[in-house]
Design a protein around this motif. Structure first.
Motif, PDB file in Angstrom:
ATOM      1  N   UNK A 268      -5.556  -7.498  -1.349  1.00  0.00           N
ATOM      2  CA  UNK A 268      -6.669  -8.618  -1.438  1.00  0.00           C
ATOM      3  C   UNK A 268      -5.741  -9.419  -2.291  1.00  0.00           C
ATOM      4  N   UNK A 269      -4.928  -9.919  -2.355  1.00  0.00           N
ATOM      5  CA  UNK A 269      -4.839 -10.924  -3.200  1.00  0.00           C
ATOM      6  C   UNK A 269      -3.727 -11.826  -4.584  1.00  0.00           C
ATOM      7  N   UNK A 270      -3.860  -9.965  -4.449  1.00  0.00           N
ATOM      8  CA  UNK A 270      -2.781  -9.250  -6.364  1.00  0.00           C
ATOM      9  C   UNK A 270      -1.382  -9.904  -6.551  1.00  0.00           C
ATOM     10  N   UNK A 271      -1.332 -10.665  -5.562  1.00  0.00           N
ATOM     11  CA  UNK A 271       0.119 -10.277  -5.476  1.00  0.00           C
ATOM     12  C   UNK A 271       1.446  -9.731  -5.952  1.00  0.00           C
ATOM     13  N   UNK A 272       1.449  -8.847  -5.821  1.00  0.00           N
ATOM     14  CA  UNK A 272       2.082  -7.697  -6.827  1.00  0.00           C
ATOM     15  C   UNK A 272       2.656  -8.217  -7.851  1.00  0.00           C
ATOM     16  N   UNK A 273       1.874  -8.774  -8.208  1.00  0.00           N
ATOM     17  CA  UNK A 273       2.555  -9.197  -9.942  1.00  0.00           C
ATOM     18  C   UNK A 273       2.001  -8.845 -11.240  1.00  0.00           C
ATOM     19  N   UNK A 274       1.330  -7.393 -11.394  1.00  0.00           N
ATOM     20  CA  UNK A 274       1.421  -6.614 -11.989  1.00  0.00           C
ATOM     21  C   UNK A 274       2.373  -5.010 -11.558  1.00  0.00           C
ATOM     22  N   UNK A 275       2.947  -4.759 -10.966  1.00  0.00           N
ATOM     23  CA  UNK A 275       4.026  -4.180 -11.025  1.00  0.00           C
ATOM     24  C   UNK A 275       4.357  -3.097 -12.605  1.00  0.00           C
TER      25      UNK A 275
ATOM     26  N   UNK B 167       0.443  -1.025   0.033  1.00  0.00           N
ATOM     27  CA  UNK B 167      -0.377  -0.027   0.213  1.00  0.00           C
ATOM     28  C   UNK B 167       0.917   1.271   0.302  1.00  0.00           C
ATOM     29  N   UNK B 168       1.761   1.315   0.802  1.00  0.00           N
ATOM     30  CA  UNK B 168       2.986   1.927   0.624  1.00  0.00           C
ATOM     31  C   UNK B 168       3.384   2.925  -0.555  1.00  0.00           C
ATOM     32  N   UNK B 169       3.911   1.299  -1.537  1.00  0.00           N
ATOM     33  CA  UNK B 169       3.957   1.503  -2.915  1.00  0.00           C
ATOM     34  C   UNK B 169       3.348   2.476  -3.826  1.00  0.00           C
ATOM     35  N   UNK B 170       1.718   2.269  -3.943  1.00  0.00           N
ATOM     36  CA  UNK B 170       1.215   2.664  -4.460  1.00  0.00           C
ATOM     37  C   UNK B 170       1.353   4.505  -4.054  1.00  0.00           C
ATOM     38  N   UNK B 171       1.058   4.319  -2.784  1.00  0.00           N
ATOM     39  CA  UNK B 171       0.897   6.397  -2.395  1.00  0.00           C
ATOM     40  C   UNK B 171       1.909   7.064  -2.572  1.00  0.00           C
TER      41      UNK B 171
ATOM     42  N   UNK C 250      -6.340  -0.583   1.056  1.00  0.00           N
ATOM     43  CA  UNK C 250      -6.701  -1.559   2.286  1.00  0.00           C
ATOM     44  C   UNK C 250      -5.708  -3.291   1.764  1.00  0.00           C
ATOM     45  N   UNK C 251      -4.508  -3.591   2.446  1.00  0.00           N
ATOM     46  CA  UNK C 251      -4.054  -4.594   2.784  1.00  0.00           C
ATOM     47  C   UNK C 251      -4.601  -6.290   2.490  1.00  0.00           C
ATOM     48  N   UNK C 252      -5.741  -5.575   3.273  1.00  0.00           N
ATOM     49  CA  UNK C 252      -6.939  -6.765   3.938  1.00  0.00           C
ATOM     50  C   UNK C 252      -7.970  -6.798   2.788  1.00  0.00           C
ATOM     51  N   UNK C 253      -8.877  -5.776   2.384  1.00  0.00           N
ATOM     52  CA  UNK C 253      -9.756  -6.065   1.486  1.00  0.00           C
ATOM     53  C   UNK C 253      -9.766  -5.143   0.416  1.00  0.00           C
ATOM     54  N   UNK C 254      -8.555  -4.737   0.035  1.00  0.00           N
ATOM     55  CA  UNK C 254      -8.411  -3.974  -1.479  1.00  0.00           C
ATOM     56  C   UNK C 254      -8.844  -3.266  -1.610  1.00  0.00           C
TER      57      UNK C 254
END
Length: 258
Positions: A129-136, A20-24, A56-60
């Motif tokens: 929300x399960x994205x796993x940061x694969x699409x950065x 979440x910090x990365x997006x911020x 939100x790291x839990x709900x997305x």
């Protein structure tokens, strides 16, 4: 991890908060600290530029900062046609940062479908929300250097006219109306610095009937004195080649053809 032990759940949730910090807008290389605890709320950055959103790291769930405008666009740093993602300050219009575009195949794999909502783009840049940061979405150093180019104090933002002898390196800024008039009309354009030479403008050059040199018909008409040199394949090349063809000159050269 150092001398302190950390259980799997705490580690995963801390990494989610880091996503979440990365997006911020926090630095991508930032490591989890004690401030990023498993049960902590999304922390406001202590320094740096305004956050664009929190995830939100839990709900997305995405919360967007309306003071920051995000635009998905294309990088013109080279010819690879990568995408980019530009963050702007809504009040001033200044660029806050440039990064990769998760919708562009050159930036991310797997990439987002073009129809995917922007909320999914925010989520894809985090661990939420399960994205796993694969699409950065990422861009290279040249793409990231867009911000430096934009803020470069020597960046040319107005037409420049020679204010000294050729090669002397003296220039002055002029307005666009003056530029268009002088390039179109021609005349003694450098009389203010003591030059008495008449320079042909576009109107005088736009002559496809009169030979440039009657003794050398192979040179073609007067209009061939206009030379279009340099451009690139992101639309500008198409524009310049069409202009040259319509104007009546065969002397149009691409950026790399010289």
């Amino acid at each position: 991890m150092g001398s302190k032990n950390i259980d799997r759940r705490t580690f995963v949730e801390a990494m989610g908060a880091l996503g979440a910090l990365t997006v911020a807008g926090a630095t991508l290389g930032t490591q989890p600290t004690a401030a990023v605890a498993a049960e902590s709320a999304f922390p406001a950055p202590a320094k740096g530029k305004p956050v664009e959103a929190s995830v939100d790291p839990k709900t997305g769930e995405v919360a967007v900062n309306e003071d920051v405008v995000v635009r998905y666009s294309g990088c013109v740093g080279c010819y690879c046609s990568c995408g980019n993602r530009v963050k702007l300050d809504r009040e001033t219009g200044s660029v806050l940062g440039v990064g990769g575009n998760p919708y562009n195949p050159a930036d991310a794999y797997p990439f987002l479908d073009f129809e995917a909502p922007l909320t999914e783009a925010y989520q894809s840049l985090s661990y939420a929300n399960g994205k796993g940061n694969l699409l950065r979405g990422t861009v290279c150093g040249r793409g990231n250097g867009t911000l430096d180019g934009y803020t470069q104090p020597d960046r040319i933002t107005a037409p420049l006219k020679r204010a000294g002898k050729r090669g002397e390196g003296k220039w002055k800024a002029i307005g666009w109306d003056q530029l268009i008039k002088e390039v179109t009309e021609g005349g003694k354009l450098f009389a203010d610095i003591g030059e008495d030479r008449d320079i042909m403008g576009f109107k005088a050059l736009h002559d496809t009937e009169t030979p440039l040199n009657p003794d050398e018909p192979s040179l073609g008409p007067v209009s061939n004195q206009l030379v279009m040199l340099g451009s690139r394949s992101d639309g500008r090349g198409n524009f310049s080649s069409r202009f040259a063809s319509t104007f009546g000159t065969i002397n149009a050269y691409g950026h790399a053809s010289s």
